[in-house]
Design a protein around this motif. Structure first.
Motif, mmCIF file in Angstrom:
data_model
loop_
_atom_site.group_PDB
_atom_site.id
_atom_site.type_symbol
_atom_site.label_atom_id
_atom_site.label_comp_id
_atom_site.label_asym_id
_atom_site.label_seq_id
_atom_site.Cartn_x
_atom_site.Cartn_y
_atom_site.Cartn_z
ATOM 1 N N ASP A 170 0.865 -1.167 0.000
ATOM 2 C CA ASP A 170 0.000 0.000 0.000
ATOM 3 C C ASP A 170 0.907 1.223 0.000
ATOM 4 O OD1 ASP A 170 -1.843 2.029 0.569
ATOM 5 O OD2 ASP A 170 -2.463 1.184 2.474
ATOM 6 N N CYS A 171 0.691 2.146 -0.893
ATOM 7 C CA CYS A 171 1.601 3.284 -1.064
ATOM 8 C C CYS A 171 0.987 4.611 -0.638
ATOM 9 C CB CYS A 171 2.038 3.372 -2.518
ATOM 10 S SG CYS A 171 2.813 1.890 -3.154
ATOM 11 N N ALA A 172 -0.233 4.586 -0.066
ATOM 12 C CA ALA A 172 -0.882 5.874 0.190
ATOM 13 C C ALA A 172 -1.757 5.940 1.434
ATOM 14 C CB ALA A 172 -1.733 6.268 -1.026
ATOM 15 N N VAL A 173 -2.103 4.829 2.052
ATOM 16 C CA VAL A 173 -3.126 4.882 3.107
ATOM 17 C C VAL A 173 -2.616 4.423 4.466
ATOM 18 C CG1 VAL A 173 -5.403 4.050 3.833
ATOM 19 C CG2 VAL A 173 -5.005 4.652 1.439
ATOM 20 N N ASN A 174 -2.159 3.183 4.586
ATOM 21 C CA ASN A 174 -1.837 2.607 5.893
ATOM 22 C C ASN A 174 -0.368 2.832 6.246
ATOM 23 O OD1 ASN A 174 -4.395 1.001 6.701
ATOM 24 N ND2 ASN A 174 -4.072 0.466 4.558
ATOM 25 N N VAL A 175 -0.138 3.580 7.326
ATOM 26 C CA VAL A 175 1.221 3.995 7.679
ATOM 27 C C VAL A 175 2.065 2.821 8.163
ATOM 28 C CG1 VAL A 175 2.594 5.463 9.205
ATOM 29 C CG2 VAL A 175 0.471 6.343 8.204
ATOM 30 N N ASP A 176 1.557 2.064 9.107
ATOM 31 C CA ASP A 176 2.320 0.955 9.689
ATOM 32 C C ASP A 176 1.378 -0.230 9.885
ATOM 33 O OD1 ASP A 176 4.257 -0.619 10.859
ATOM 34 O OD2 ASP A 176 4.209 0.412 12.799
ATOM 35 N N PRO A 177 1.029 -0.915 8.801
ATOM 36 C CA PRO A 177 0.016 -1.973 8.903
ATOM 37 C C PRO A 177 0.473 -3.141 9.766
ATOM 38 C CG PRO A 177 1.050 -1.976 6.735
ATOM 39 C CD PRO A 177 1.508 -0.735 7.428
ATOM 40 N N SER A 178 -0.466 -3.696 10.507
ATOM 41 C CA SER A 178 -0.223 -4.892 11.306
ATOM 42 C C SER A 178 -0.164 -6.104 10.378
ATOM 43 C CB SER A 178 -1.369 -5.072 12.303
ATOM 44 O OG SER A 178 -2.567 -5.374 11.601
ATOM 45 N N VAL A 269 2.838 -8.624 -7.959
ATOM 46 C CA VAL A 269 2.232 -7.820 -6.888
ATOM 47 C C VAL A 269 3.282 -7.654 -5.798
ATOM 48 C CG1 VAL A 269 0.408 -7.654 -5.149
ATOM 49 C CG2 VAL A 269 -0.089 -8.711 -7.372
ATOM 50 N N LEU A 270 3.638 -6.415 -5.502
ATOM 51 C CA LEU A 270 4.617 -6.124 -4.457
ATOM 52 C C LEU A 270 3.900 -5.458 -3.291
ATOM 53 C CD1 LEU A 270 7.626 -4.709 -6.531
ATOM 54 C CD2 LEU A 270 7.077 -7.088 -5.966
ATOM 55 N N VAL A 271 3.908 -6.127 -2.143
ATOM 56 C CA VAL A 271 3.279 -5.590 -0.937
ATOM 57 C C VAL A 271 4.382 -5.084 -0.018
ATOM 58 C CG1 VAL A 271 1.856 -6.099 1.077
ATOM 59 C CG2 VAL A 271 1.300 -7.119 -1.148
ATOM 60 N N PHE A 272 4.366 -3.774 0.242
ATOM 61 C CA PHE A 272 5.405 -3.141 1.046
ATOM 62 C C PHE A 272 5.056 -3.250 2.531
ATOM 63 C CE2 PHE A 272 5.695 -1.375 -3.158
ATOM 64 C CZ PHE A 272 7.059 -1.224 -3.375
ATOM 65 N N PRO A 273 6.071 -3.315 3.396
ATOM 66 C CA PRO A 273 5.790 -3.538 4.822
ATOM 67 C C PRO A 273 5.208 -2.323 5.540
ATOM 68 C CG PRO A 273 8.144 -3.275 4.461
ATOM 69 C CD PRO A 273 7.516 -3.352 3.108
ATOM 70 N N ASP A 274 5.408 -1.125 4.985
ATOM 71 C CA ASP A 274 4.848 0.083 5.604
ATOM 72 C C ASP A 274 4.783 1.187 4.559
ATOM 73 O OD1 ASP A 274 7.429 1.341 5.444
ATOM 74 O OD2 ASP A 274 7.986 0.375 7.320
#
Length: 337
Positions: A170-178, A269-274
């Motif tokens: 996520d590149c725009a919404v969740n700052v530090d997802p669990s 699909v690349l999912v970033f950690p934060d």
């Protein structure tokens, strides 16, 4: 034919309706004109008709072929207010009626009720407001508890390919997802990869570590997310934790991984950690790799819903609407008869 052109052709002439609750903005008006002229979709401007018509006239733009909904006189407003109150017995009817006088919330309910196929907003409304309207109106997709976003990245001349389409999230919404939120992001992103890339989703959960090469709580978060995803979506091709090179380059994956992987070296699909990593990653790819970055596109909602940058151009808006309507077309095709 590039990816956006392919998506555009998939919806051309289908007359899928996109609700645009910022209809008095000159860029939205310009985009609506292009959608109508090129038969890409059916734009529906939501707001104050007199104000919309005045702005269009000042810009010399015709509204022929463009739907305009005046929320002050709309016959559907009462029905949308009633639909909004379903499942919310404590909401005062007058409060619901007032909410439907706001273009953003009206457009969201229009989409929820099937009178529009998608909603796109954000050139004048903050992202938080667009998400709020989406949560209150459209609602989240089944099994998803976290709204998020993705960018459709079109990378030229990648590893011998003329262009490669990738989903970055996520590149725009969740700052530090669990871990649970990362799982939601990954599952929603995989669904959008299937819809937009027309390929089997291969989801890489990114980290500074590849399969235990480094030990840290940040890498552990990604590993926990992987276990959650596998329990929720056992058929999804997903792997992690992976460094970006191991996710994208087959030769690197062969060196770094001790076992085979359906994802490593072949991820789309690349999912970033934060959010730090996601935002930096897409901008580096855009400006150093000369990639096309389309988004942010909101995801995790029950219907296609997209945010726009405040600085979006007419071209950006048209591209974003194309993606939202292409998502809607896929949803329609998969609806039961």
């Amino acid at each position: 034919m590039d990816l956006i052109e392919t998506l555009t052709n998939s919806i051309r002439g289908k007359k899928r309706i996109v609700a645009l609750p910022e209809g008095d903005d000159e860029r939205i008006l310009g985009a609506a004109g292009r959608l109508s002229d090129e038969q890409i979709g059916q734009p529906c401007l939501v707001g104050d008709r007199e104000r919309i018509e005045r702005h269009a006239a000042a810009l010399g733009l015709s509204l022929e072929g463009i739907l305009v909904v005046d929320i002050q006189t709309s016959d559907a407003r009462q029905a949308y207010a009633a639909a909004y109150r379903q499942g919310r017995p404590r909401v005062n009817p007058r409060v619901a009626a007032r909410l439907m006088k706001k273009p953003l919330f009206y457009a969201s309910m229009m989409t929820r009720c099937g009178d529009a196929d998608a909603m796109v907003a954000g050139v004048t409304c903050a992202t938080g407001r667009v998400i709020e309207a989406g949560l209150m109106g459209v609602g989240l997709a089944e099994g998803i508890k976290t709204p998020s976003s993705f960018f459709l990245m079109v990378v030229p001349d990648f590893q011998g390919q003329k262009e490669k389409g990738l989903i970055f999230a996520d590149c725009a919404v969740n700052v530090d997802p669990s871990p649970a939120q990362l799982a939601d992001i990954a599952i929603a992103s995989a669904e959008n990869a299937k819809r937009l890339l027309n390929k089997t989703p291969r989801v890489a959960l990114l980290s500074f570590s590849t399969k235990g090469s480094s030990r840290h709580a940040h890498a552990d978060k990604v590993i926990k997310a992987l276990h959650l995803i596998k329990s929720r979506a056992p058929d999804l091709a997903v792997d992690g934790e992976l460094q970006a090179d191991a996710a994208l380059i087959a030769a690197v994956a062969q060196r770094k991984l001790k076992r085979g992987s359906d994802v490593a070296g072949n991820a789309n699909v690349l999912v970033f950690p934060d959010l730090d990593a996601g935002n930096i990653g897409y901008k580096l790819t855009q400006y150093l790799g000369n990639a096309r970055a389309i988004g942010p596109i909101l995801q995790g909602f029950a219907k296609p819903l997209s945010d726009l940058s405040r600085g979006a151009s007419v071209d950006d808006i048209v591209d974003t609407i194309v993606i939202a309507l292409a998502q809607a077309e896929c949803v329609k095709k998969n609806d039961p008869p």
